[in-house]
Each structure stands twice: as structure tokens, then as C-alpha cells.
Design a protein around this motif. Structure first.
Motif: not given
Length: 143
Positions: A75, A105, A133, A135-136, A138-139, A142-143
Motif C-alpha cells: 500500500e 482503493n 506497508t 497488506i494481506s 483480507e485487507q 476489505a478495501l
């Protein structure tokens, strides 16, 4: 932190991409990021989805060749020079990018860069050391 990505091999002909996306939609699989690379005869569709195993299953059931690989999601601020900063960090560590793609995002504040490297663990360490950063999946979903 590695992210699972599926790769679908498809004939380079009209309607194949629509067929894949319809199969996924009908199965309730949400596509979060994608990249298409093609040659004259075939293409490779790379996808980050919310339900990896379900996506693989329904696509294979429809006769598509599907593989799974790992990528790294980084990110960065969505501003001029954001990508250049990441690539400069990798260049200094002599880490080669095999391929990448990106998306912005919903907030429009950050971009997510999806990378494939030959040396994945070394790339993660380098990026974290550079202050980026990771990110996974899952992240991403979630965006």
C-alpha cells in the motif's frame, strides 16, 4: 505476508473474459484486483479474489486451467512518485520485479501495488525496511 493470486489461462478470443467473470459472479466470488496479459494465441488472467478456493473450483469445473501463485501487496500513497519510490527501494536492493499491477482503493487516498518477485521473502524484508506497508488478501478484500 503473501497474498494468494489465481492465474487463469484462456484462449485469446472474443467472450472468454466475459465467460470467466460471469462464472465467478454466479458463484458469489468478488474480484478485488486483476491483470490481463496476452499474446496472439492465449492470455493469462491474474486475479485477487475474496474466495480463492471457490474461484479455482468453479473455473476448473467450467474447463479452465487455473493455477495459484503468491504475490505481495504494497500500500502506497496515491500521489505522484509513489510507484517510483517503491521501485527505487527495490532497485537499491537489486530485487527484480517479475510483474506487477495496481489499483486505487475506494477512498482514493492510497494505491495498492501487486508484485511478483523471484525472491519474495527478500522483497518483503526490503519493503518493510523501506517503510512500506505490506497488506494481506483480507485487507485487500476489505478495501
Amino acid at each position: 505476508m503473501l497474498v494468494e493470486q489465481i492465474a487463469v489461462f484462456l484462449e485469446n478470443k472474443s467472450g472468454r473474459l466475459a465467460e470467466i467473470t460471469t462464472v465467478l459472479a454466479d458463484a458469489g466470488v468478488n474480484i478485488r484486483a486483476l491483470s490481463v496479459a496476452d499474446t496472439a494465441d492465449f492470455g493469462i488472467l491474474r486475479l485477487i479474489v475474496d474466495k480463492v478456493e471457490k474461484a479455482k473450483e468453479v473455473l476448473r469445473d467450467k474447463g479452465f486451467t487455473v493455477g495459484k501463485t503468491h504475490v505481495i501487496a504494497v500500500e502506497v500513497e496515491d500521489r505522484t512518485g509513489g510507484l517510483a519510490k517503491v521501485l527505487s527501494c527495490l532497485k537499491e536492493a537489486n530485487i527484480n520485479v517479475e510483474y506487477m499491477y495496481a489499483f486505487v482503493n475506494r477512498t482514493g487516498e492510497n494505491a495498492v501495488l501487486i508484485f511478483r518477485f523471484e525472491k519474495m521473502e527478500e522483497a518483503i524484508k526490503t519493503l518493510k525496511k523501506g517503510g512500506f506497508t505490506i497488506i494481506s488478501r483480507e485487507q485487500i478484500c476489505a478495501l
